[in-house]
Design an enzyme around this catalytic site. Structure first.
Site, PDB file in Angstrom:
ATOM      1  N   PRO A  33     111.428  52.562  45.957  1.00 10.05           N
ATOM      2  CA  PRO A  33     111.838  53.675  45.095  1.00 10.05           C
ATOM      3  C   PRO A  33     111.261  54.969  45.652  1.00 10.05           C
ATOM      4  CG  PRO A  33     110.060  52.420  44.060  1.00 10.05           C
ATOM      5  CD  PRO A  33     110.440  51.682  45.308  1.00 10.05           C
ATOM      6  N   CYS A 116     102.323  55.027  40.995  1.00  6.58           N
ATOM      7  CA  CYS A 116     102.441  56.428  41.403  1.00  6.58           C
ATOM      8  C   CYS A 116     101.116  57.156  41.172  1.00  6.58           C
ATOM      9  CB  CYS A 116     103.553  57.123  40.631  1.00  6.58           C
ATOM     10  SG  CYS A 116     103.729  58.880  41.061  1.00  6.58           S
ATOM     11  N   ASP A 218     102.766  51.758  54.804  1.00  3.40           N
ATOM     12  CA  ASP A 218     102.669  52.091  56.237  1.00  3.40           C
ATOM     13  C   ASP A 218     103.393  51.112  57.158  1.00  3.40           C
ATOM     14  OD1 ASP A 218     101.293  54.333  55.606  1.00  3.40           O
ATOM     15  OD2 ASP A 218      99.421  53.771  56.595  1.00  3.40           O
ATOM     16  N   ALA A 240     109.191  52.715  52.560  1.00  2.83           N
ATOM     17  CA  ALA A 240     109.642  54.020  52.069  1.00  2.83           C
ATOM     18  C   ALA A 240     109.859  54.962  53.245  1.00  2.83           C
ATOM     19  CB  ALA A 240     108.630  54.591  51.076  1.00  2.83           C
TER      20      ALA A 240
END
EC number: 1.3.1.90
Length: 317
Positions: A33, A116, A218, A240
């Site tokens: 996301p 988050c 990572d 991501a």
């Protein structure tokens, strides 16, 4: 909330349970996301390049439930956009279950953002602060389970780790006992940003769970994804920034191929992607294949037609 096909058709398309992928013994490759970025057009692109499962950007459940405008702007899907997980920021079990009921016909499951680290999210009681509130996480999972009875509809969580890993294992085991489908672990604490990812911690968490675990943090190439998968013993990896830089990463490309750039142009234009998003994705994709001078020129372009002219002139696209 927008959809390019009838709800009944989407329901047929969503029947496949993502859990089956995690039990296949193969590496499950997941698009993370990403606020502003993991929207329908980008999900469509990465699916063309061996991505198995996609997440929407984080959506604030309270806004989604209360505002038709928020639903229309935050969640768009179509028949080919599956399997799909909708990620919500939430701190209220009732509102989360209401949001889950709304997206249930259009998605394979929902995910609760418990990772988050941004200040605004934590100030609102969302994101990484939830790893310190296991009872609230359990309550939200239970409420969704009670309110959404669709077979195969998943409820997952994405977390960061504690300094004391025993607390993280305890959180995960409580979530599992409550009925969570799988857990994604970003191997940093809420305070860590660019420090090395604690893959050893992810491995320990996986060893203490019976449900699937996804490793995150990572991962910049398919080779790295396969290595993290092996050393952690997890069931999949979530990426991501690596996918932003190279949407074809999961297909084994070391850098974004020109065909992928062309695919992005086609998809973005077909789906009406806003110019800023269209341009920003290209800036990420072309980072490794453009010189400093070329970047200055490309990043200053101000229209879709100018971008297409540039790509045609420089790359024959």
């Amino acid at each position: 909330m927008k959809s390019d096909c009838m709800q009944t058709t989407i329901c047929q398309e969503r029947k496949k349970d993502p859990i089956e992928m995690f039990h296949s013994g193969q590496l499950v490759k997941v698009c993370a996301p990403m606020v502003r970025y993991s929207k329908l057009a980008f999900r469509t692109l990465v699916r063309k390049y061996s991505c198995d499962l996609c997440y929407t950007p984080m959506i604030v459940a309270a806004d989604f439930v209360k505002s038709i405008k928020a639903r229309d702007s935050e969640f768009t899907t179509n028949q080919g956009d599956c399997p799909l997980i909708v990620q919500f920021a939430a701190n209220d079990a009732r509102l989360l279950s209401d949001a889950a009921r709304i997206v249930c016909p259009y998605a394979n499951g929902i995910d609760i953002n418990c990772g988050c680290p941004q200040r605004w999210a934590m100030a609102e009681g969302y994101g990484a602060c939830l790893i310190n509130k296991p009872e609230l996480v359990q309550d939200m999972v239970k409420q969704v389970r009670n309110q959404v009875e669709t077979p195969g509809f998943s409820v997952s969580i994405k977390i960061r780790i504690h300094d004391d890993l025993k607390r993280t294992v305890d959180l995960c085991q409580k979530a599992e006992a409550t009925g969570v489908s799988w857990i994604t672990v970003h191997g940093r604490t809420a305070e860590e940003r660019h420090q090395p990812v604690h893959y050893d911690s992810i491995k320990i968490i996986k060893e203490n769970m019976s449900i699937p675990v996804i490793a995150n943090g990572d991962i910049r190439s398919l080779k790295e994804a396969e290595n993290v998968w092996r050393i952690t013993g997890t069931d999949g990896v979530m990426v991501a920034r690596g996918l932003l830089a190279n949407p074809a990463m999961f297909a084994g490309y070391e850098e974004t191929p020109l065909k992928c750039i062309w695919d992005w142009v086609d998809i973005a234009l077909e789906l009406g992607t806003p110019y800023m998003c269209f341009h920003q994705h290209l800036m990420y994709m072309m980072e490794k294949i453009t010189s400093r001078q070329e970047k200055r020129v490309f990043n200053a372009l101000s229209s879709t037609s100018a971008i297409i002219d540039y790509l045609t002139d420089h790359y024959g696209i």
